[in-house]
Enzyme design. Sequence first.
Site, PDB file in Angstrom:
ATOM      1  N   ALA A 134      -4.513  27.715  24.545  1.00  0.00           N
ATOM      2  CA  ALA A 134      -3.898  28.661  23.603  1.00  0.00           C
ATOM      3  C   ALA A 134      -2.861  29.564  24.272  1.00  0.00           C
ATOM      4  O   ALA A 134      -1.671  29.501  23.957  1.00  0.00           O
ATOM      5  CB  ALA A 134      -4.977  29.518  22.931  1.00  0.00           C
TER       6      ALA A 134
ATOM      7  N   ILE B  79      -1.664  51.198  30.026  1.00  0.00           N
ATOM      8  CA  ILE B  79      -1.419  51.672  28.655  1.00  0.00           C
ATOM      9  C   ILE B  79       0.045  52.085  28.522  1.00  0.00           C
ATOM     10  O   ILE B  79       0.621  52.644  29.454  1.00  0.00           O
ATOM     11  CB  ILE B  79      -2.328  52.906  28.371  1.00  0.00           C
ATOM     12  CG1 ILE B  79      -3.806  52.505  28.529  1.00  0.00           C
ATOM     13  CG2 ILE B  79      -2.076  53.469  26.978  1.00  0.00           C
ATOM     14  CD1 ILE B  79      -4.304  51.472  27.534  1.00  0.00           C
TER      15      ILE B  79
ATOM     16  N   THR C 102      -0.976  33.841  35.471  1.00  0.00           N
ATOM     17  CA  THR C 102      -0.948  32.474  34.913  1.00  0.00           C
ATOM     18  C   THR C 102      -0.094  32.423  33.656  1.00  0.00           C
ATOM     19  O   THR C 102       0.567  31.422  33.383  1.00  0.00           O
ATOM     20  CB  THR C 102      -2.368  31.960  34.578  1.00  0.00           C
ATOM     21  OG1 THR C 102      -2.944  32.756  33.538  1.00  0.00           O
ATOM     22  CG2 THR C 102      -3.250  31.935  35.815  1.00  0.00           C
TER      23      THR C 102
ATOM     24  N   HIS D  11      -3.078  38.312  23.678  1.00  0.00           N
ATOM     25  CA  HIS D  11      -4.468  38.774  23.763  1.00  0.00           C
ATOM     26  C   HIS D  11      -5.376  37.554  23.659  1.00  0.00           C
ATOM     27  O   HIS D  11      -5.181  36.704  22.765  1.00  0.00           O
ATOM     28  CB  HIS D  11      -4.770  39.772  22.638  1.00  0.00           C
ATOM     29  CG  HIS D  11      -6.171  40.307  22.703  1.00  0.00           C
ATOM     30  ND1 HIS D  11      -6.568  41.205  23.677  1.00  0.00           N
ATOM     31  CD2 HIS D  11      -7.256  40.028  21.966  1.00  0.00           C
ATOM     32  CE1 HIS D  11      -7.858  41.460  23.504  1.00  0.00           C
ATOM     33  NE2 HIS D  11      -8.302  40.761  22.484  1.00  0.00           N
TER      34      HIS D  11
END
Length: 207
Positions: free
Chosen positions: A182, A95, A14, A112
Site C-alpha cells: 500500500a 508536529i 522506505t 499514514h
Amino acid sequence: MLTRIAVLVSGGGTNLQALIDARARGDLPHGELVLVVSSKEGVYALERAEKAGIPTAVVSRKALGGDQEAFESALTALLEEYGVELIILAGFLSILSGAFTRRYENRILNIHPALIPSFCGKGMYGLKVHEAALACGVKVTGATVHYVNEVPDGGQILLQKAVEVLPGDTPETLQRRVMEQAEWLLLPRAAEQEARRIFEEKEHHHD
Ligand code: GRF
C-alpha cells in the site's frame, strides 16, 4: 518547469525510497525531488537521499532547544531557498503547527499506515498503528495519503488502499505488508497526481 518536491523524513526512509525509485522508473514525470529534510541526524533516509544525489538537510527541534517556532522558521527558510512547491511527509514524526500547514494549504501530503479514520491521530505512528489494528482484530487495514492540516491525520483523504491482515500476523509482519502493498504504491501515485495538478495550475497562470 517541473513541480519542485521536498520530502520530510525522520527514520528509515522506505517511503522516500519508493519516491526515488518511482522517479527513476519515469513514474513521477511532473515532479522533481529537490530536497530531503530530516528531523533527526544520522537516519538512513539521509543516506538514501545522498545515494540518489538529492540535497539533504537536518532541522532538529531538539537542537533548537525544543522551540517549535524556531524549528518551523528554519524549515520554512530551507523550503523557500529551494523553491519547494509540494511537501511530502514520509515517516516524518515532528508536529507541524496550524500556521505552517495553512501556509502550505493543500501542498503537504502525508502517508499514514492505516485506513483513516481508523487507527490514527495524535501518537498513532509506526508500529503502534499496527499493534492497535491487531488488538482490534480487524481483518483489513491499509494505508492512506491525505493533505496535512493542523489536526494530526485530519486533512482531506486523497488515496487509500486496503491490505489483508493474516492469521499469525505480528505488528512487524503487518507493517511490512502495508508498506509493500500500500504505502510504497500510494505515495508515488499521489506525488505524481499532485505534482501534475500544480504543474498544470502554473501552466494556466502563464496562459
Ligand atoms: C512507517 O511506519 C510508515 O508506515 C510511516 O512512517 C514509518 C517509517 O516510514 N509512513 P519510512 O520507512 O521512514 O518511510
